[in-house]
Design a protein around this motif. Structure first.
Motif, short mmCIF file in Angstrom:
data_model
loop_
_atom_site.label_atom_id
_atom_site.label_comp_id
_atom_site.label_asym_id
_atom_site.label_seq_id
_atom_site.Cartn_x
_atom_site.Cartn_y
_atom_site.Cartn_z
N SER A 73 68.96 -39.58 85.02
CA SER A 73 68.96 -39.48 83.57
C SER A 73 69.36 -38.08 83.13
O SER A 73 69.23 -37.12 83.88
N VAL A 74 69.88 -37.99 81.91
CA VAL A 74 70.33 -36.74 81.32
C VAL A 74 69.54 -36.53 80.04
O VAL A 74 69.28 -37.49 79.30
N HIS A 75 69.13 -35.30 79.76
CA HIS A 75 68.39 -35.04 78.52
C HIS A 75 69.31 -35.28 77.33
O HIS A 75 70.50 -34.97 77.37
N ILE A 76 68.74 -35.84 76.27
CA ILE A 76 69.53 -36.23 75.11
C ILE A 76 70.21 -35.04 74.45
O ILE A 76 71.29 -35.18 73.89
N SER A 77 69.62 -33.85 74.55
CA SER A 77 70.23 -32.67 73.94
C SER A 77 71.54 -32.28 74.64
O SER A 77 72.33 -31.53 74.08
N ASN A 78 71.77 -32.80 75.83
CA ASN A 78 73.00 -32.50 76.57
C ASN A 78 74.09 -33.53 76.36
O ASN A 78 75.09 -33.53 77.08
N LEU A 79 73.92 -34.42 75.39
CA LEU A 79 74.90 -35.47 75.12
C LEU A 79 75.44 -35.35 73.71
O LEU A 79 74.71 -35.01 72.78
N LYS A 80 76.73 -35.64 73.55
CA LYS A 80 77.38 -35.63 72.25
C LYS A 80 78.15 -36.94 72.09
O LYS A 80 78.87 -37.36 73.00
N VAL A 81 78.01 -37.59 70.95
CA VAL A 81 78.64 -38.88 70.70
C VAL A 81 80.15 -38.69 70.55
O VAL A 81 80.61 -37.73 69.92
N ILE A 82 80.93 -39.62 71.11
CA ILE A 82 82.38 -39.63 70.94
C ILE A 82 82.70 -40.50 69.74
O ILE A 82 82.29 -41.66 69.67
#
Length: 118
Positions: A73-82
């Motif tokens: 899993s990846v922390h949500i703060s490290n994701l950006k929506v395309i």
């Protein structure tokens, strides 16, 4: 007697089925589709990102044992929506659509982001 306080449910900027860009961590720069959002831990499983190897013990069905590769899993703060319209990463906000419901929108273009969940 103490009263138990319940916190409100989190609202995240990503949902299951979104295409996202990883902006931090070991998988930085990779794109993938969100398979699962883990609300309790503020994390998400993204297809093809944060691959971990698990060593499986020998069993009767596989006497040699095995190595299993799965997605971590990846922390949500490290994701950006395309943004589906432009294909570029964007920040998101919420505003009322034509039907009077709150819907996510791209802060870069102003377009609404469609809900792609099943």
């Amino acid at each position: 007697m103490e009263k138990k306080i319940t916190l409100p449910k989190h609202k995240f900027h990503i949902k299951t089925g979104d295409t996202v860009l990883v902006i931090g961590g070991n998988s930085k720069g990779l794109r993938g589709v969100v398979k699962e959002v883990i609300v309790e831990k503020d994390r998400a499983r993204v297809e093809g990102v944060a691959i971990i190897t698990k060593h499986m013990k020998p069993t009767a069905s596989s006497p040699q044992g095995s190595l299993e590769k799965t997605e971590g899993s990846v922390h949500i703060s490290n994701l950006k929506v395309i943004d589906p319209a432009t294909g570029e990463p964007t920040r998101t906000g919420r505003k009322l659509n034509e039907k009077g419901k709150l819907q996510r929108f791209s802060k870069k273009t102003g377009n609404f982001i469609p809900d792609v969940r099943k």
